[in-house]
Design a protein around this motif. Structure first.
Motif, PDB file in Angstrom:
ATOM      1  N   ASP A 118       1.036  -1.261  -0.044  1.00 18.60           N
ATOM      2  CA  ASP A 118       0.019   0.169  -0.090  1.00 18.60           C
ATOM      3  C   ASP A 118       0.935   1.242   0.068  1.00 18.60           C
ATOM      4  OD1 ASP A 118      -2.447   1.138   0.103  1.00 18.60           O
ATOM      5  OD2 ASP A 118      -2.196   1.806   2.010  1.00 18.60           O
ATOM      6  N   ASN A 247      -3.811   2.853  -3.868  1.00 13.93           N
ATOM      7  CA  ASN A 247      -3.880   2.577  -2.356  1.00 13.93           C
ATOM      8  C   ASN A 247      -5.144   2.445  -2.001  1.00 13.93           C
ATOM      9  OD1 ASN A 247      -4.713   5.243  -1.810  1.00 13.93           O
ATOM     10  ND2 ASN A 247      -2.498   5.831  -1.881  1.00 13.93           N
ATOM     11  N   LYS A 249      -6.597   4.092   0.442  1.00 15.45           N
ATOM     12  CA  LYS A 249      -7.618   5.136   0.539  1.00 15.45           C
ATOM     13  C   LYS A 249      -8.332   5.478  -0.883  1.00 15.45           C
ATOM     14  CE  LYS A 249      -7.250  10.191   1.989  1.00 15.45           C
ATOM     15  NZ  LYS A 249      -6.495  11.193   2.427  1.00 15.45           N
ATOM     16  N   GLU A 250      -7.378   5.570  -1.956  1.00 15.03           N
ATOM     17  CA  GLU A 250      -7.868   5.837  -3.242  1.00 15.03           C
ATOM     18  C   GLU A 250      -9.009   4.871  -3.719  1.00 15.03           C
ATOM     19  OE1 GLU A 250      -3.931   6.057  -4.955  1.00 15.03           O
ATOM     20  OE2 GLU A 250      -3.996   8.187  -5.176  1.00 15.03           O
ATOM     21  N   ARG A 252     -11.179   3.226  -1.704  1.00 16.38           N
ATOM     22  CA  ARG A 252     -12.287   3.361  -1.139  1.00 16.38           C
ATOM     23  C   ARG A 252     -12.898   4.660  -1.853  1.00 16.38           C
ATOM     24  NH1 ARG A 252     -10.076   4.449   3.651  1.00 16.38           N
ATOM     25  NH2 ARG A 252      -9.714   2.361   3.998  1.00 16.38           N
ATOM     26  N   THR A 253     -12.207   5.772  -1.984  1.00 14.49           N
ATOM     27  CA  THR A 253     -12.803   6.835  -2.596  1.00 14.49           C
ATOM     28  C   THR A 253     -13.354   6.518  -4.044  1.00 14.49           C
ATOM     29  OG1 THR A 253     -11.070   8.257  -1.361  1.00 14.49           O
ATOM     30  CG2 THR A 253     -12.491   9.379  -3.338  1.00 14.49           C
ATOM     31  N   TYR A 272     -10.981  -4.457  -4.043  1.00 19.32           N
ATOM     32  CA  TYR A 272     -10.613  -3.995  -2.882  1.00 19.32           C
ATOM     33  C   TYR A 272     -10.301  -4.878  -1.652  1.00 19.32           C
ATOM     34  CZ  TYR A 272     -11.470  -0.936   1.267  1.00 19.32           C
ATOM     35  OH  TYR A 272     -11.251  -0.090   2.532  1.00 19.32           O
TER      36      TYR A 272
END
Length: 357
Positions: A118, A247, A249-250, A252-253, A272
């Protein structure tokens, strides 16, 4: 404690050697695949080395499961072939007790691989791809034209003639606001919309709103409607996001964006969840090698290599199948990502139960 140190002294040199070998093979494959294009585009040696250096973390991520599987399988099979494990078993130590330190190391490496993937692999591989495309003249503009984006669970629809990545602006935007039943609520048009860091600001905008079944015109858009224009600029770029290449965070966005837009997200969600499940392959392959060890006393190196490659292929094929099932909605995304892990845990337990002790 003596057994633990002895096992680690036998395991780590083989593991580091195998990891280096497999990583080097992957680097050479990537180099040979692109060598002619490097020569054709006059790419310097220093630039090629920089690309390979950026690719190195990705090769370690690919090579780690196979290297640890080979090392564990080879060391345990070699101990069987030399009758060293027979002496250990005779002293009252079971196979599981003896190999427990390897399983602990594998579990720690699973966590390390998750963080490494990550924080290091994703950004370095993205930079490698960007630099390689630039050197080979394959750079892709993020500007986009004729855009239609559905956001806020279908309640807002953006349409624009052109998106400018440099200025983060939309040219000739038309924004449609809909009620929860998808009926028309309002339409805002403008010459341009610019991203201010939190929402879109429109210039020379006008508003058409449906009020009591009548379309009303206003030269000043309602501030509450404008404040709902929160879709980030990344959504309008000329690119297709792969969850595997970003990664946590990206990813999930991006999945949140798909949900807001009411678009299919099964494939993205399965990828994911795979980010969390895949590092456990390091633990699985060691567990599997414990059950596979001791099957042959001859040609230990060759048998270990073949069994390692076969087990790796079997795992990746089963993972590919479950991910496809998740993608097409036959199973849930979380099952698609975790099913191979669970399957191979049971397979490892079964092999361990019938292992030679």
């Amino acid at each position: 404690m003596t057994f633990v140190l002895y096992l680690y002294r036998r395991f780590f040199p083989v593991f580091i050697g195998a990891l280096s070998f497999f990583a080097m093979v992957l680097i050479l494959v990537d180099l040979l695949m692109n060598l002619w294009q490097y020569i054709s585009n006059g790419v310097s040696l220093s630039q090629i080395l920089r690309v390979l250096l950026l690719y190195f973390p990705k090769t370690l991520s690919f090579a780690l499961p196979l290297a640890i599987l080979f090392a564990a399988s080879y060391v345990l099979s070699d101990l069987y072939a030399k009758n060293e494990l027979t002496v250990i078993f005779a002293s009252g130590v079971s196979l599981f007790q003896f190999t427990l330190p390897l399983l602990v190391i594998a579990l720690l490496l699973s966590y390390v691989l998750f963080i490494f993937e990550d924080k290091i692999v994703v950004p370095s591989y993205a930079e490698k791809t960007r630099l390689q495309n630039k050197l080979l003249g394959q750079s892709k503009s993020l500007d986009n034209n004729n855009i239609v984006i559905i956001a806020d669970e279908g309640r807002i629809v953006y349409k624009a003639e052109f998106y400018d990545e440099t200025q983060q602006s939309l040219k000739q935007p038309v924004i449609v606001f809909r009620n929860t039943d998808t009926s028309l609520k309002a339409v805002i048009c403008g010459d341009e919309a610019r991203w201010n860091g939190s929402n879109w600001e429109l210039s020379n905008a006008v508003q058409y709103i449906v009020y009591k079944k009548t379309v009303c015109f206003s030269s000043v858009p309602h501030i509450k409607l404008v404040q709902t224009l929160l879709e980030p600029p990344e959504t309008f770029r000329n690119n297709t996001i792969s969850v595997e290449e970003v990664n946590i965070k990206e990813a999930r966005t991006y999945i949140d964006h798909l949900r807001r837009a009411g678009l299919p997200s099964a494939e993205a969600r399965s990828q994911y969840y795979k980010k969390y499940s895949f590092p456990f392959i390091v633990f699985i392959v060691v567990f599997l090698s414990v059950g596979l060890s001791g099957k042959s006393r001859k040609n230990v190196l060759l048998v270990s290599l073949i069994s390692s490659i076969s087990a790796a292929v079997l795992f990746y094929v089963s993972q590919m199948v479950t991910m496809l099932l998740a993608q097409f909605g036959y199973v849930s995304p979380i099952i698609g990502a975790w099913a191979p892990i669970i399957l191979f845990i049971f397979l490892s337990i079964l092999l361990l139960r019938f292992a030679r002790t």
